[in-house]
Design an enzyme around this catalytic site. Sequence first.
Site, PDB file in Angstrom:
ATOM      1  N   SER A 124       0.837  -1.196   0.000  1.00 22.42           N
ATOM      2  CA  SER A 124       0.000   0.000   0.000  1.00 22.42           C
ATOM      3  C   SER A 124       0.870   1.243   0.000  1.00 22.42           C
ATOM      4  CB  SER A 124      -0.848  -0.012   1.270  1.00 22.42           C
ATOM      5  OG  SER A 124      -1.433   1.243   1.474  1.00 22.42           O
ATOM      6  N   TYR A 149      -1.858  -1.427  10.900  1.00 25.30           N
ATOM      7  CA  TYR A 149      -2.153  -1.920   9.550  1.00 25.30           C
ATOM      8  C   TYR A 149      -1.001  -1.565   8.598  1.00 25.30           C
ATOM      9  CZ  TYR A 149      -3.756  -1.801   4.750  1.00 25.30           C
ATOM     10  OH  TYR A 149      -3.815  -1.964   3.389  1.00 25.30           O
ATOM     11  N   LYS A 153       2.100  -3.947   6.615  1.00 27.36           N
ATOM     12  CA  LYS A 153       2.485  -3.960   5.192  1.00 27.36           C
ATOM     13  C   LYS A 153       3.999  -3.736   5.056  1.00 27.36           C
ATOM     14  CE  LYS A 153      -1.496  -4.663   3.366  1.00 27.36           C
ATOM     15  NZ  LYS A 153      -1.767  -5.954   2.727  1.00 27.36           N
TER      16      LYS A 153
HETATM   17  P1  NAD Z   1     -10.908  -7.169   1.180  1.00 31.00           P
HETATM   18  O1  NAD Z   1     -11.110  -7.194   2.648  1.00 31.00           O
HETATM   19  O2  NAD Z   1     -12.101  -6.933   0.318  1.00 31.00           O
HETATM   20  O3  NAD Z   1     -10.192  -8.515   0.707  1.00 31.00           O
HETATM   21  C1  NAD Z   1      -9.311  -9.228   1.528  1.00 31.00           C
HETATM   22  C2  NAD Z   1      -9.774 -10.682   1.513  1.00 31.00           C
HETATM   23  O4  NAD Z   1      -8.893 -11.471   2.310  1.00 31.00           O
HETATM   24  C3  NAD Z   1     -11.187 -10.867   2.081  1.00 31.00           C
HETATM   25  O5  NAD Z   1     -11.946 -11.650   1.169  1.00 31.00           O
HETATM   26  C4  NAD Z   1     -10.965 -11.622   3.398  1.00 31.00           C
HETATM   27  O6  NAD Z   1     -12.031 -12.486   3.697  1.00 31.00           O
HETATM   28  C5  NAD Z   1      -9.664 -12.364   3.098  1.00 31.00           C
HETATM   29  N1  NAD Z   1      -8.848 -12.700   4.274  1.00 31.00           N
HETATM   30  C6  NAD Z   1      -8.439 -11.877   5.261  1.00 31.00           C
HETATM   31  N2  NAD Z   1      -7.659 -12.546   6.129  1.00 31.00           N
HETATM   32  C7  NAD Z   1      -7.554 -13.833   5.676  1.00 31.00           C
HETATM   33  C8  NAD Z   1      -6.903 -14.994   6.126  1.00 31.00           C
HETATM   34  N3  NAD Z   1      -6.199 -14.990   7.253  1.00 31.00           N
HETATM   35  N4  NAD Z   1      -7.009 -16.120   5.397  1.00 31.00           N
HETATM   36  C9  NAD Z   1      -7.739 -16.153   4.260  1.00 31.00           C
HETATM   37  N5  NAD Z   1      -8.395 -15.079   3.785  1.00 31.00           N
HETATM   38  C10 NAD Z   1      -8.306 -13.924   4.482  1.00 31.00           C
HETATM   39  O7  NAD Z   1      -9.780  -6.074   0.888  1.00 31.00           O
HETATM   40  P2  NAD Z   1      -9.275  -5.489  -0.502  1.00 31.00           P
HETATM   41  O8  NAD Z   1      -9.633  -4.056  -0.531  1.00 31.00           O
HETATM   42  O9  NAD Z   1      -9.665  -6.359  -1.614  1.00 31.00           O
HETATM   43  O10 NAD Z   1      -7.705  -5.569  -0.259  1.00 31.00           O
HETATM   44  C11 NAD Z   1      -6.929  -6.645  -0.703  1.00 31.00           C
HETATM   45  C12 NAD Z   1      -5.497  -6.454  -0.227  1.00 31.00           C
HETATM   46  O11 NAD Z   1      -5.011  -5.216  -0.726  1.00 31.00           O
HETATM   47  C13 NAD Z   1      -5.359  -6.386   1.298  1.00 31.00           C
HETATM   48  O12 NAD Z   1      -4.172  -7.041   1.657  1.00 31.00           O
HETATM   49  C14 NAD Z   1      -5.266  -4.901   1.565  1.00 31.00           C
HETATM   50  O13 NAD Z   1      -4.549  -4.628   2.734  1.00 31.00           O
HETATM   51  C15 NAD Z   1      -4.513  -4.424   0.336  1.00 31.00           C
HETATM   52  N6  NAD Z   1      -4.764  -3.004   0.041  1.00 31.00           N
HETATM   53  C16 NAD Z   1      -6.048  -2.561  -0.093  1.00 31.00           C
HETATM   54  C17 NAD Z   1      -6.278  -1.215  -0.360  1.00 31.00           C
HETATM   55  C18 NAD Z   1      -7.689  -0.698  -0.500  1.00 31.00           C
HETATM   56  O14 NAD Z   1      -7.882   0.495  -0.465  1.00 31.00           O
HETATM   57  N7  NAD Z   1      -8.701  -1.516  -0.693  1.00 31.00           N
HETATM   58  C19 NAD Z   1      -5.202  -0.339  -0.501  1.00 31.00           C
HETATM   59  C20 NAD Z   1      -3.908  -0.822  -0.366  1.00 31.00           C
HETATM   60  C21 NAD Z   1      -3.696  -2.180  -0.105  1.00 31.00           C
HETATM   61  C1  UD1 Z   2      -7.131   5.080   3.955  1.00 27.01           C
HETATM   62  C2  UD1 Z   2      -6.241   4.464   5.011  1.00 27.01           C
HETATM   63  C3  UD1 Z   2      -5.036   3.823   4.333  1.00 27.01           C
HETATM   64  C4  UD1 Z   2      -5.491   2.808   3.286  1.00 27.01           C
HETATM   65  C5  UD1 Z   2      -6.408   3.535   2.293  1.00 27.01           C
HETATM   66  C6  UD1 Z   2      -6.971   2.656   1.224  1.00 27.01           C
HETATM   67  C7  UD1 Z   2      -6.557   5.858   6.994  1.00 27.01           C
HETATM   68  C8  UD1 Z   2      -5.940   6.855   7.921  1.00 27.01           C
HETATM   69  N1  UD1 Z   2      -5.817   5.501   5.947  1.00 27.01           N
HETATM   70  O1  UD1 Z   2      -6.399   6.043   3.286  1.00 27.01           O
HETATM   71  O2  UD1 Z   2      -4.234   3.163   5.280  1.00 27.01           O
HETATM   72  O3  UD1 Z   2      -4.390   2.260   2.611  1.00 27.01           O
HETATM   73  O4  UD1 Z   2      -7.519   4.107   3.018  1.00 27.01           O
HETATM   74  O5  UD1 Z   2      -7.832   1.701   1.802  1.00 27.01           O
HETATM   75  O6  UD1 Z   2      -7.666   5.377   7.226  1.00 27.01           O
HETATM   76  N2  UD1 Z   2     -12.484  11.311   3.587  1.00 27.01           N
HETATM   77  C9  UD1 Z   2     -13.474  12.174   3.995  1.00 27.01           C
HETATM   78  N3  UD1 Z   2     -14.615  11.634   4.520  1.00 27.01           N
HETATM   79  C10 UD1 Z   2     -14.809  10.288   4.646  1.00 27.01           C
HETATM   80  C11 UD1 Z   2     -13.780   9.412   4.216  1.00 27.01           C
HETATM   81  C12 UD1 Z   2     -12.623   9.957   3.707  1.00 27.01           C
HETATM   82  O7  UD1 Z   2     -13.329  13.387   3.890  1.00 27.01           O
HETATM   83  O8  UD1 Z   2     -15.864   9.865   5.146  1.00 27.01           O
HETATM   84  C13 UD1 Z   2     -11.243  11.881   2.992  1.00 27.01           C
HETATM   85  C14 UD1 Z   2      -9.976  11.537   3.743  1.00 27.01           C
HETATM   86  O9  UD1 Z   2      -9.709  12.491   4.717  1.00 27.01           O
HETATM   87  C15 UD1 Z   2      -8.943  11.536   2.598  1.00 27.01           C
HETATM   88  C16 UD1 Z   2      -9.759  11.054   1.378  1.00 27.01           C
HETATM   89  O10 UD1 Z   2     -11.121  11.304   1.706  1.00 27.01           O
HETATM   90  O11 UD1 Z   2      -8.513  12.850   2.336  1.00 27.01           O
HETATM   91  C17 UD1 Z   2      -9.579   9.582   1.087  1.00 27.01           C
HETATM   92  O12 UD1 Z   2      -9.846   8.833   2.258  1.00 27.01           O
HETATM   93  P1  UD1 Z   2      -9.841   7.230   2.276  1.00 27.01           P
HETATM   94  O13 UD1 Z   2     -10.718   6.723   1.197  1.00 27.01           O
HETATM   95  O14 UD1 Z   2     -10.157   6.809   3.663  1.00 27.01           O
HETATM   96  O15 UD1 Z   2      -8.358   6.834   1.883  1.00 27.01           O
HETATM   97  P2  UD1 Z   2      -6.962   7.276   2.559  1.00 27.01           P
HETATM   98  O16 UD1 Z   2      -7.150   8.332   3.559  1.00 27.01           O
HETATM   99  O17 UD1 Z   2      -6.028   7.569   1.457  1.00 27.01           O
END
Ligand code: NAD
Ligand code: UD1
Length: 339
Positions: A124, A149, A153
């Site tokens: 991330s 969290y 990572k």
């Molecule tokens: P998500 O929660 O939708 O998907 C994660 C999946 O992993 C879920 O289906 C959950 O059931 C499964 N899971 C969790 N722990 C597990 C375990 N111990 N064994 C087996 N399955 C397990 O999240 P996502 O948004 O699809 O994210 C996927 C990956 O990308 C995550 O590692 C997350 O940290 C990373 N990531 C997400 C974002 C974001 O904004 N969505 C941003 C940066 C990184």
């Molecule tokens: C958040 C997580 C980050 C994660 C990322 C993607 C935090 C502090 N950080 O980041 O670890 O990798 O999501 O899943 O939670 N915002 C509002 N109102 C809301 C929600 C968000 O104003 O209800 C604003 C936030 O202040 C930010 C932007 O929208 O400026 C994006 O927010 P968000 O979607 O939560 O992503 P990140 O803050 O980038």
Amino acid sequence: MVVLVTGGAGYIGSHTVVELLKSGYDVVVLDNLSNSSAESLLRVEKITGRKLEFVHADIRERRKLDELFRQYDFSAVIHFAGLKAVGESVAEPLRYYDNNVGGTITLCQAMEAAGVFRLVFSSSATVYGEPEQMPILENFTVGGVTNPYGRSKWIIEQVLEDLSCADPRWSIALLRYFNPVGAHESGMIGEDPDGVPNNLLPYITQVAVGRLQQLSVFGDDYSTKDGTGVRDYIHVCDLASGHVKALDFLENHNGAQVWNLGTGHGYSVLDMVHAFEEVSGCKVDYKIEPRRTGDIGECWSDPSKARRELGWQAQRSLHTMMADAWRWQQQNPHGYEHS
Ligand code: NAD
Ligand code: UD1
């Protein structure tokens, strides 16, 4: 070629499985469904017209992993499984380290034992902390993370780098995602947050659909163009295709490598609200609130390394992100379980 996708029932995983099946890979998904529904995978099959295997298991279950690696000749693993709620990680750090760090170590041990050394890992942009300069390049300092969290990572990245130094058979892609949004164009799969969403776009769409009353905009006093936070929002299908490109790359390269997956463009919270209103025709009621603890003012990528080395570039516009997120939300106002 068969690919194991951990966490493949989740938001980014399910979209990536669509891309993999479309590209001709066979897919086995392993997921404990702790934050997802198996319905997403049925829909992936409908979208692609292909079958996949689903194993309901946890990445920390070594015996089940060993069994699975005996059963299939995996060419690679794409590892999405992890917990991702920042606030929850502050309250329950042990659960986060156990699941994310412990789970990844168990997975790598099983891979090593089975002789599978190709791994794509979901990292991330959070590992960059609060950089002094924008846009963010892969060689910027990492580790200034403020919550368990993000730290999980960062720790995993280091573990995987150590692993690739110790044994040259490993080839590992560390993909640093910026802010994934949107949904598959069919409206059949998308983001289905449990409870009140933490992330901006699902919050906006739930206000629009009437599930939530009002958006809180967290801070309008950042040094950005309109004072609200700026992020690099990337369509989840573009992100998904980056994984297929990374897999292709790993076929011919060993070691651990890092890529930013973002668009290279930053949009403010108010840009997002206005773009959504334009695309959906709905008004989004919002009010300005104080900054959210742990937030940074701005964060956007320089994605040119991925373009150069993976031949990957995000294609979809902000308009498409909004239209697809809105289609998913309208077709599934209560997510997978109650649609
Ligand atoms: P998500 O929660 O939708 O998907 C994660 C999946 O992993 C879920 O289906 C959950 O059931 C499964 N899971 C969790 N722990 C597990 C375990 N111990 N064994 C087996 N399955 C397990 O999240 P996502 O948004 O699809 O994210 C996927 C990956 O990308 C995550 O590692 C997350 O940290 C990373 N990531 C997400 C974002 C974001 O904004 N969505 C941003 C940066 C990184
Ligand atoms: C958040 C997580 C980050 C994660 C990322 C993607 C935090 C502090 N950080 O980041 O670890 O990798 O999501 O899943 O939670 N915002 C509002 N109102 C809301 C929600 C968000 O104003 O209800 C604003 C936030 O202040 C930010 C932007 O929208 O400026 C994006 O927010 P968000 O979607 O939560 O992503 P990140 O803050 O980038």
